[in-house]
Design an enzyme around this catalytic site. Structure first.
Site, short mmCIF file in Angstrom:
data_model
loop_
_atom_site.label_atom_id
_atom_site.label_comp_id
_atom_site.label_asym_id
_atom_site.label_seq_id
_atom_site.Cartn_x
_atom_site.Cartn_y
_atom_site.Cartn_z
N ASP A 173 -3.63 9.94 -2.83
CA ASP A 173 -4.87 9.18 -2.76
C ASP A 173 -5.87 9.63 -3.82
O ASP A 173 -5.64 10.58 -4.56
CB ASP A 173 -5.47 9.30 -1.35
CG ASP A 173 -4.83 8.29 -0.38
OD1 ASP A 173 -4.34 7.24 -0.84
OD2 ASP A 173 -4.82 8.58 0.83
N ASP A 186 0.84 -1.20 0.00
CA ASP A 186 0.00 0.00 0.00
C ASP A 186 0.88 1.26 0.00
O ASP A 186 0.67 2.18 0.79
CB ASP A 186 -0.96 -0.02 1.21
CG ASP A 186 -2.06 1.04 1.09
OD1 ASP A 186 -2.27 1.56 -0.02
OD2 ASP A 186 -2.70 1.34 2.11
N ASP A 225 -1.53 8.87 10.03
CA ASP A 225 -2.33 8.29 8.95
C ASP A 225 -3.64 7.71 9.46
O ASP A 225 -3.68 7.07 10.51
CB ASP A 225 -1.48 7.18 8.32
CG ASP A 225 -2.12 6.56 7.13
OD1 ASP A 225 -2.40 7.30 6.18
OD2 ASP A 225 -2.36 5.34 7.14
N GLU A 277 -4.60 13.00 9.11
CA GLU A 277 -5.14 12.58 7.82
C GLU A 277 -6.47 11.91 8.12
O GLU A 277 -6.54 10.75 8.50
CB GLU A 277 -4.19 11.62 7.10
CG GLU A 277 -4.60 11.36 5.66
CD GLU A 277 -5.23 10.00 5.40
OE1 GLU A 277 -5.79 9.82 4.30
OE2 GLU A 277 -5.18 9.11 6.27
N ARG A 308 -4.89 4.19 -7.92
CA ARG A 308 -4.20 5.36 -7.37
C ARG A 308 -2.77 5.45 -7.90
O ARG A 308 -2.16 6.52 -7.91
CB ARG A 308 -4.18 5.30 -5.84
CG ARG A 308 -5.54 5.52 -5.20
CD ARG A 308 -5.48 5.38 -3.69
NE ARG A 308 -5.08 4.04 -3.28
CZ ARG A 308 -4.77 3.70 -2.03
NH1 ARG A 308 -4.80 4.60 -1.09
NH2 ARG A 308 -4.43 2.47 -1.74
C1 GLC Z 1 -10.64 6.50 2.51
C2 GLC Z 1 -10.11 6.72 3.85
C3 GLC Z 1 -8.81 7.46 3.78
C4 GLC Z 1 -7.89 6.80 2.81
C5 GLC Z 1 -8.51 6.59 1.51
C6 GLC Z 1 -7.63 5.81 0.61
O1 GLC Z 1 -11.02 7.69 1.96
O2 GLC Z 1 -11.02 7.42 4.64
O3 GLC Z 1 -8.24 7.50 5.03
O4 GLC Z 1 -6.79 7.59 2.57
O5 GLC Z 1 -9.69 5.89 1.68
O6 GLC Z 1 -8.27 5.63 -0.59
C1 GLC Z 2 -4.13 6.54 4.39
C2 GLC Z 2 -3.24 6.73 3.21
C3 GLC Z 2 -3.62 5.79 2.13
C4 GLC Z 2 -3.59 4.40 2.66
C5 GLC Z 2 -4.44 4.26 3.91
C6 GLC Z 2 -4.15 3.00 4.61
O1 GLC Z 2 -5.42 6.94 4.15
O2 GLC Z 2 -3.29 8.05 2.77
O3 GLC Z 2 -2.77 5.91 1.02
O4 GLC Z 2 -4.06 3.52 1.69
O5 GLC Z 2 -4.14 5.26 4.84
O6 GLC Z 2 -2.89 3.06 5.23
#
Ligand code: GLC
Ligand code: GLC
Length: 657
Positions: free
Chosen positions: A396, A141, A284, A326, A520
């Protein structure tokens, strides 16, 4: 605050500490601990007070804080003190950030040190290096599945390289942002490995269940984050013979914060990276920190208490270090991650402004600013001493998480409107030049999000392919307008690497089995540095975007009205294509800046009469800070060309900036 119960406990802890860490000078640590201990104690008891080992746990926590303080390098402690003395330092308009994947941008950490001059050429002075901790070789990821929180992925370099990077950046006046992935670990992490061997203590780090009964109850109300690649929120682990909660991918195990040992470890890890020189720590997926049956397991009250507690602990050891939240959630929820109070219940100083980001894209697709205006008007006020991270694109997807009530207020139907946006940005809508890809499509709920590089979403890829000069011009204007909004809205602007050059979609991820299912990756480029040299070549789109952005960054840095002191006022105008707001200068009305953007393909008029009695208009002729020119006026109406924007101020005061 003084309170007997916590103070008596603090005395006990300090007695014990003085035995173990006797020779150190802990003066600053003690003052800060004294100031924060009442809150730390009450939050910790709120979360863990029912446990028999409560006292042992809070002692363990305090001891970790003391050790982290002892490890804090002197140079960083001096920065802490300087920032204590200038606590609004991060609200300044001088900060401009970029987020980047290390491998795609610079190869590795030493490579990034080499590339710092490039970032400075653009005006970047805050760099968010996406996760570089040890992670699985295959799918990880993008590094958000961490296998060792205290070690750097060998492909990126070493912990020593991070310290070198941070020192070099400091000399150059730049800030370093690093991730701490607080919500989950990779299934290769030692804790997960121990859990797999059957160790109950480590199984207690995660949400582990023998049978489907509890997982099924959770599933009743939990949404799916990656419905295409990782449906459901639990994964069957063969070795353990149990179900484990995996909200994101099946190899990302959710940490269980109802266990104080998890909290203590994660605070220690945050402090570890603070001590390696991170100025800002990005936390995160913070919305997910607390899981409760019968809820969506997002934005729970305890998730906020955990963040407050993390902040209070971090302030004792490394008060100069900031947190970024985030939390890509509803606007009314995002705002809560700043905390309830800037002093006594603070969480993160900075939060991703996902609302503004998604609303900007709505304006692009609809060519009007109706929902943008509506959404921003309803964006709750944030705390003082808190600021947004504003961005147009990041690593993202673009989620369409605006409030349904706002969509309806613009006379759209929420489901149909979101459907239109996905169609627009994936190019399925007739006449759309956009080249994005769907992400997170969930046939069960009808939800979908959008991937794609900024330039490709804005139509540049299509225009270049067709060699259509007018369309290229429009796309370039639109791209710079998006940057212009992000730079002036109020907060720290964050440029996604590659966007400064107008980098297009990159489909090479489809060749990699570990990435192919996740669109992504289409907007996570590998910078082609030969191409990047075209930023010096007149007539190229790279040059147009890079120079345009660079110039706007330079103007932002000298425009005091762009500092974030909650000094933005949305201006209601009758023309729906325009997004207009005033950035008030803190002391000089005449130096305020009126930001006005036209999202339409035709020129639009801004009627100055509609600005009412706003004082700064009285001071002289209007001038656009970006071009240095007076905008075209017709009958007291400013003409804004298609997809363009102005940063208007009154000419006479120009020299005062
Ligand atoms: C969702 C989550 C966010 C994450 C994203 C990744 O929106 O809420 O935390 O970054 O998915 O696609
Ligand atoms: C956060 C990051 C996203 C990731 C997710 C899980 O939302 O921005 O890229 O997939 O967390 O770690």
């Amino acid at each position: 605050m003084y309170e007997q119960v916590s103070h008596a406990l603090l005395n006990e802890i300090l007695d014990e500490l003085s035995l173990t860490v006797r020779r150190e000078d802990l003066r600053h640590f003690y003052t800060r601990l004294g100031a924060n201990f009442y809150v730390i104690h009450s939050l910790f008891s709120h979360l863990y007070g029912h446990r028999q080992d409560f006292k042992r746990q809070i002692i363990a926590l305090t001891e970790r804080l003391a050790r982290a303080y002892i490890d804090r390098p002197r140079a960083l402690e001096e920065i802490d003190m300087a920032r204590e003395g200038d606590h609004n330092w991060f609200l300044s308009q001088e900060w401009v950030g970029m987020a980047l994947y290390l491998d795609g941008f610079a190869g590795d950490l030493p490579g990034l040190v080499q590339r710092l001059p490039y970032l400075q050429e653009l005006g970047i002075n805050m760099v968010h290096v996406m996760p570089i901790l040890r992670c699985p070789q295959g799918a990880s990821d993008g590094g958000y599945a961490v296998s060792d929180f205290r070690d750097i992925d060998p492909r990126a370099g070493t912990v020593e390289d991070v310290r070198t990077l941070s020192e070099t950046m400091r000399q150059r006046g730049m800030l370093l942002t690093l991730d701490v992935v607080v919500n989950h670990t990779s299934n290769e992490h030692e804790w997960a490995q121990q859990a797999r061997t059957g160790d109950p203590a480590f199984q207690g780090f995660y949400y582990v269940f023998d049978k489907r009964d509890v997982p099924d109850m959770f599933e009743e109300t939990m949404p799916e984050i990656f419905p295409e690649t990782a449906p459901g929120n639990f994964t069957w682990d063969e070795t353990m013979d149990k179900w484990v909660m995996t909200v994101f991918n099946d190899y990302q195990w959710d940490l269980n914060y109802s266990n104080p040992a998890v909290f203590i470890e994660m605070v220690d890890i945050i402090l570890f990276w603070a001590n390696q020189g991170a100025d800002i720590v990005r936390l995160d997926a913070v919305a997910f920190l607390w899981k409760k049956i019968g809820t969506s397991c997002q934005n729970e009250r305890e998730a906020h208490l955990i963040l407050q507690l993390m902040k209070d602990c971090c302030q004792v050891v490394a008060p100069g270090v900031l947190f970024i939240a985030e939390a890509i959630v509803a606007p009314s929820e995002i705002i809560k991650y700043f905390g309830e109070d800037a002093v006594i219940a603070k969480e993160c100083e900075i939060a991703y402004n996902a609302t503004f980001m998604a609303l900007l894209w709505d304006a692009v697709a609809t060519k009007n600013a109706k929902l943008l205006n509506q959404g921003i008007r309803n964006l709750p006020d944030k705390l003082d001493r808190a600021t947004w991270l504003n961005y147009a694109r990041c690593h993202d997807d673009i989620g369409l998480g605006f409030e349904d009530t706002d969509i309806r207020a613009c006379d759209y139907e929420p489901f149909a409107h979101r459907h239109f946006l996905v169609d627009w940005f994936t190019g399925a809508f007739e006449g759309s030049p956009s080249r994005g890809r769907p992400f997170g499509v969930n046939p069960k709920t009808g939800d979908a999000r959008i991937s794609g590089a900024l330039a490709s979403l804005a139509g540049l890829e299509t225009a270049l392919e067709a060699d259509d000069q007018a369309a290229i011009r429009h796309a370039l204007d639109l791209i710079l307008t998006l940057h212009g909004m992000v730079l002036s809205f109020g907060g720290i602007p964050l440029v996604w690497y590659g966007d400064e050059l107008g980098t297009l979609n990159d489909s090479s991820f489809l060749q990699d089995v570990n990435k192919a299912g996740d669109t992504r990756w289409i907007h996570r480029p590998r910078i082609n540095w030969e191409r990047a040299d075209r930023r010096h070549l007149h007539g190229t789109h790279e040059q147009h975007i890079f120079n345009g952005l660079k110039h706007m960054i330079a103007v932002r840095k000298t425009t005091l009205a762009f500092a974030d002191f909650n000094n933005r006022e949305l201006v209601d105008v009758s023309n729906p294509h325009l997004f207009v707001f005033l950035r008030n200068h803190p002391t000089m009305e005449a130096s305020s800046v009126l930001v006005a953007a036209n999202f339409d393909a035709a020129p639009q008029y801004l009627d100055l009469e509609e600005l009412g009695r706003r004082g700064f208009l009285r001071y002289g002729q209007l001038e656009d800070l970006v071009t240095g020119e007076a905008p075209a006026l017709f009958n007291n109406r400013v003409v804004i060309p298609p997809f363009r924007f102005y940063w208007l101020t009154s000419q006479q005061t120009r020299t005062l900036f």
